[in-house]
Write an enzyme that holds these catalytic residues in place. Sequence first.
Site, short mmCIF file in Angstrom:
data_model
loop_
_atom_site.label_atom_id
_atom_site.label_comp_id
_atom_site.label_asym_id
_atom_site.label_seq_id
_atom_site.Cartn_x
_atom_site.Cartn_y
_atom_site.Cartn_z
CE1 TYR A 276 18.73 73.82 -62.69
CE2 TYR A 276 17.52 73.13 -64.64
CZ TYR A 276 17.60 73.27 -63.27
OH TYR A 276 16.54 72.86 -62.48
NE ARG A 281 18.51 69.90 -63.75
CZ ARG A 281 18.34 69.73 -65.06
NH1 ARG A 281 19.27 70.16 -65.90
NH2 ARG A 281 17.28 69.11 -65.53
CG ASP A 282 14.95 70.96 -58.93
OD1 ASP A 282 15.03 71.87 -58.10
OD2 ASP A 282 13.92 70.71 -59.58
CB SER A 288 13.99 71.13 -63.01
OG SER A 288 12.96 71.93 -63.49
CG ASP A 334 16.48 75.99 -57.94
OD1 ASP A 334 16.44 77.16 -57.53
OD2 ASP A 334 15.52 75.43 -58.48
CG ASP A 522 7.40 77.27 -63.41
OD1 ASP A 522 8.38 77.70 -64.04
OD2 ASP A 522 6.59 78.02 -62.85
#
Length: 567
Positions: A276, A281-282, A288, A334, A522
Amino acid sequence: MSYRSFLLLSIAIFLQVINHANAANIQITEHTGSSAWWFAIAVSDSSFTLLEAKDSGSYSTYTPMQSTGWGYNIFYTNGQPVTPPVSIRITKGNHVIVLPNIITSIIPGSLIDTGASFTTTPGSGATSAPTTPTSTPVTSAPATQAPVTPSPATQAPVTPSPATQSPVTPAPTTTKPPMVNPATVPPIAPTAKVTLTGNPFAGRNMYLSPNYRNEVESAMATYPSLASKMSKVANIATGYWIDRIAVIPNITTILTQARTQQSQSGKQTVTVLVIYDLPNRDCHAYASNGELQCNGDPLCATGLAAYKTQYIDAIVSAISAFPDMPIVAIVEPDSLPNLATNLGTPKCAASVYAYKTGVSYAVQRLGTLPNVAQYIDAAHGGWLGWETGRAAFASVVASVLSAAGGNNLIRGFATNVANYQPLGTLTSTDDPCNLASQWNFATNEVKYVNLLDQSLTAAGITSKGYVIDTGRNGVPNARSDCSNWCNINKAGLGVASSTNTTFSGLGIIDAYYWVKPPGECDGTSDSTAQRFDRMCASSDSVTNAPQAGVWFPSYFKMVVENSNPAL
């Protein structure tokens, strides 16, 4: 030779007092830290009464080390660096074992075999090691290691938002105690090499994280009335998130722990690692966002170079030292789902090349390891359950796998990672998210897996297995709006990690598994904080939430209380 004081040194020494010579192996791993040095020594014979250490600099006299009660002793320095050579003195009754200059040099991240030997003789007096060869690095690893702070993914909303999303500053490292080499002694020799075929979970134990156990036990101390229930959670397997380059050295610690559990049980033990750290990212959310960015470059040259060489290659190198350990890799939550539905978000549109190239590279490199089974993240039924979404995702995956070298490189797909979609069964008629009225018949995750498999088969991707994250989906109707995904109020633990999936009515599910450790946040609910996402202040979200990945005790209490099945 000395090192800066922000480095932390962890030493595991494996010795046994017997009446003849015995080899002593020393493993050294360095960790990044925020302030003082420490080092730890674990000894296989727990009857030792005193452990002491000294160096050639600020700590020139033998200094007792403090017992942690967990199998190793720790020496906290006064902030001055440790200067090799380092000597160790171990006392057991009237025996004193001296290992002079046992560490003559320190190379960041190296595995050092000292080759030292010693002899003990019954009776009074001390016996010193007759030989202490110069330590020699034998295996290189990344130079620094950060405190263990997994920051699991938070799923994107069901409906794409047209709002423009700008790159954000890389997430700061959250604070947790550093992961130190535990008392997994005596050292466990590798067994036969593993080649995974079929369901990698079947017939194997699942690795239990001591780090997660520590988090759970801290909550037990805060909420003693729930201690009995919480203690059961500590014995449920969870995934470890490799969410930034700095935590890659933790893989060695984790797989060493897993190897010890495997040796103790006499049964192969599978460990789940979550890959990840893609550039950008995201891309459809904020909570995140990661450390690697494309910064407007459509080819993401700098970000992809770092991802390939500093991240994926380093992970493959770390895993390669454990060919006897079965490993499951959940690949990039994701990422590819965003390419199927969220290209209306500018950052996602700008991430197409980075995501496809990065995931393809990860799958190809991890595919060279026969003891690793890969599952590509496939979002959840509330996101990709519509026929058009499933078809678009299957098309993206087909192109990625083709570039990687073929469909056979992966075992299958992971769904509901870090999310709350109901598990259900193939015959269940419940529809808590009211999806069927929107022409989405993936009304639970089992039905979603069945429909997704059909879409993938139509795209030429056949005979795959599936993992469903059941960590926090025990309360199907916890949300008023199922597009909400952040720190859901009234959520509860779901079915424990297990290969017992027969009640689903679907034979292609390899395991239910807590991919995201329940109790880890989260995303922050503080609108003024870095990485704030408005979805973490939704009507279904709890308040006072810390940053993503940080232990959230009150939230853990809630999901334990609402566990379904009950603990």
